[in-house]
Write a protein that holds these residues in place. Structure first.
Motif, PDB file in Angstrom:
ATOM      1  N   TYR A 107       0.837  -1.203   0.000  1.00  0.00           N
ATOM      2  CA  TYR A 107       0.000   0.000   0.000  1.00  0.00           C
ATOM      3  C   TYR A 107       0.873   1.254   0.000  1.00  0.00           C
ATOM      4  O   TYR A 107       0.613   2.206  -0.741  1.00  0.00           O
ATOM      5  CB  TYR A 107      -0.922  -0.032   1.216  1.00  0.00           C
ATOM      6  CG  TYR A 107      -1.944   1.073   1.267  1.00  0.00           C
ATOM      7  CD1 TYR A 107      -2.958   1.162   0.326  1.00  0.00           C
ATOM      8  CD2 TYR A 107      -1.912   2.025   2.277  1.00  0.00           C
ATOM      9  CE1 TYR A 107      -3.908   2.158   0.383  1.00  0.00           C
ATOM     10  CE2 TYR A 107      -2.856   3.025   2.350  1.00  0.00           C
ATOM     11  CZ  TYR A 107      -3.858   3.090   1.401  1.00  0.00           C
ATOM     12  OH  TYR A 107      -4.789   4.087   1.461  1.00  0.00           O
ATOM     13  N   GLY A 108       1.916   1.245   0.809  1.00  0.00           N
ATOM     14  CA  GLY A 108       2.832   2.385   0.838  1.00  0.00           C
ATOM     15  C   GLY A 108       3.549   2.587  -0.488  1.00  0.00           C
ATOM     16  O   GLY A 108       3.712   3.714  -0.955  1.00  0.00           O
ATOM     17  N   LEU A 109       3.957   1.491  -1.119  1.00  0.00           N
ATOM     18  CA  LEU A 109       4.639   1.610  -2.411  1.00  0.00           C
ATOM     19  C   LEU A 109       3.679   2.050  -3.517  1.00  0.00           C
ATOM     20  O   LEU A 109       4.084   2.765  -4.446  1.00  0.00           O
ATOM     21  CB  LEU A 109       5.327   0.292  -2.769  1.00  0.00           C
ATOM     22  CG  LEU A 109       6.507  -0.064  -1.864  1.00  0.00           C
ATOM     23  CD1 LEU A 109       7.048  -1.444  -2.199  1.00  0.00           C
ATOM     24  CD2 LEU A 109       7.599   0.988  -1.934  1.00  0.00           C
ATOM     25  N   ILE A 110       2.420   1.650  -3.413  1.00  0.00           N
ATOM     26  CA  ILE A 110       1.424   2.156  -4.370  1.00  0.00           C
ATOM     27  C   ILE A 110       1.233   3.654  -4.178  1.00  0.00           C
ATOM     28  O   ILE A 110       1.141   4.410  -5.156  1.00  0.00           O
ATOM     29  CB  ILE A 110       0.095   1.381  -4.219  1.00  0.00           C
ATOM     30  CG1 ILE A 110       0.262  -0.027  -4.773  1.00  0.00           C
ATOM     31  CG2 ILE A 110      -1.050   2.098  -4.923  1.00  0.00           C
ATOM     32  CD1 ILE A 110      -0.901  -0.954  -4.474  1.00  0.00           C
ATOM     33  N   LEU A 111       1.207   4.103  -2.931  1.00  0.00           N
ATOM     34  CA  LEU A 111       1.115   5.547  -2.672  1.00  0.00           C
ATOM     35  C   LEU A 111       2.329   6.280  -3.238  1.00  0.00           C
ATOM     36  O   LEU A 111       2.206   7.377  -3.785  1.00  0.00           O
ATOM     37  CB  LEU A 111       0.979   5.813  -1.177  1.00  0.00           C
ATOM     38  CG  LEU A 111      -0.330   5.428  -0.518  1.00  0.00           C
ATOM     39  CD1 LEU A 111      -0.234   5.595   0.997  1.00  0.00           C
ATOM     40  CD2 LEU A 111      -1.462   6.260  -1.075  1.00  0.00           C
ATOM     41  N   TRP A 112       3.515   5.671  -3.101  1.00  0.00           N
ATOM     42  CA  TRP A 112       4.725   6.265  -3.662  1.00  0.00           C
ATOM     43  C   TRP A 112       4.586   6.411  -5.181  1.00  0.00           C
ATOM     44  O   TRP A 112       4.919   7.448  -5.744  1.00  0.00           O
ATOM     45  CB  TRP A 112       5.943   5.396  -3.318  1.00  0.00           C
ATOM     46  CG  TRP A 112       7.221   5.941  -3.879  1.00  0.00           C
ATOM     47  CD1 TRP A 112       8.045   6.850  -3.292  1.00  0.00           C
ATOM     48  CD2 TRP A 112       7.817   5.624  -5.146  1.00  0.00           C
ATOM     49  NE1 TRP A 112       9.111   7.112  -4.120  1.00  0.00           N
ATOM     50  CE2 TRP A 112       8.989   6.373  -5.261  1.00  0.00           C
ATOM     51  CE3 TRP A 112       7.457   4.775  -6.181  1.00  0.00           C
ATOM     52  CZ2 TRP A 112       9.820   6.301  -6.366  1.00  0.00           C
ATOM     53  CZ3 TRP A 112       8.277   4.704  -7.284  1.00  0.00           C
ATOM     54  CH2 TRP A 112       9.442   5.463  -7.369  1.00  0.00           C
ATOM     55  N   ALA A 113       4.092   5.362  -5.835  1.00  0.00           N
ATOM     56  CA  ALA A 113       3.917   5.405  -7.291  1.00  0.00           C
ATOM     57  C   ALA A 113       2.890   6.459  -7.683  1.00  0.00           C
ATOM     58  O   ALA A 113       3.066   7.163  -8.698  1.00  0.00           O
ATOM     59  CB  ALA A 113       3.497   4.032  -7.819  1.00  0.00           C
ATOM     60  N   VAL A 114       1.847   6.600  -6.897  1.00  0.00           N
ATOM     61  CA  VAL A 114       0.849   7.627  -7.193  1.00  0.00           C
ATOM     62  C   VAL A 114       1.476   9.010  -7.112  1.00  0.00           C
ATOM     63  O   VAL A 114       1.281   9.852  -7.997  1.00  0.00           O
ATOM     64  CB  VAL A 114      -0.360   7.506  -6.227  1.00  0.00           C
ATOM     65  CG1 VAL A 114      -1.242   8.735  -6.277  1.00  0.00           C
ATOM     66  CG2 VAL A 114      -1.164   6.264  -6.541  1.00  0.00           C
TER      67      VAL A 114
END
Length: 171
Positions: A107-114
């Motif tokens: 979830y944190g890495l998806i937020l980073w990608a966003v």
């Protein structure tokens, strides 16, 4: 007869009260997670581990040079802490049933990608991925992963502890 009516009212109010407590706890988790990890991001930025600090929140707005000063950093930390509340609530509603540490990290890495890929167009202070540098990429990716881990693990812990704390309080 009056006792039966009172009991049914109490039973109907209980799920709403549990939901409110759950939302309140997730909001506090989000607020604390945003405060903790955006402060850590500011420290990493001040120690030159990252060229991007919390003031990136203000990049779309022409606010002047004060946003890069320490007052702007602290105001951005406050803004990111408030922004973390809906992020934690989204995690609770969508991913809280999945019981794995990796879900929070993902979830944190998806937020980073966003932030670094999807929102880069609207963040003029953020360079392209191929120009940002390895130090900034790894530092920010690790910070976002730890932020997601904090949100995910805290919400999962809260969900797992609710039945135990309710049983303990009844005894």
């Amino acid at each position: 007869m009056a006792r039966k009516i009172r009991r049914t009212k109490a039973k109907k109010e209980a799920p709403k009260n549990k939901l409110e407590k759950s939302l309140g706890r997730a909001s506090v988790i989000g607020l604390c997670g945003g405060l903790l990890w955006s402060t850590t991001a500011m420290i990493c930025h001040l120690l030159n581990f990252s060229s991007v600090g919390p003031e990136l929140l203000f990049a779309p707005f022409p606010l002047g040079s004060w946003k890069k000063a320490i007052a702007g950093q602290f105001l951005a930390i406050a803004g990111l802490s408030l922004l973390s509340i809906p992020i934690a609530l989204i995690f609770q509603f969508t991913l809280s049933k999945l019981k794995s540490v990796w879900v929070g990290i993902g979830y944190g890495l998806i937020l980073w990608a966003v932030v670094f890929i999807v929102l880069r167009r609207w963040l003029p202070g953020l360079p392209a991925i191929n120009r940002i540098g390895w130090n900034t990429l790894t530092t920010t990716a690790c910070l976002f992963a730890l932020y997601g881990l904090f949100i995910g693990y805290s919400i999962a812990f809260d969900i797992e502890e609710k039945p135990n704390s309710e049983n303990y309080s009844k005894e």
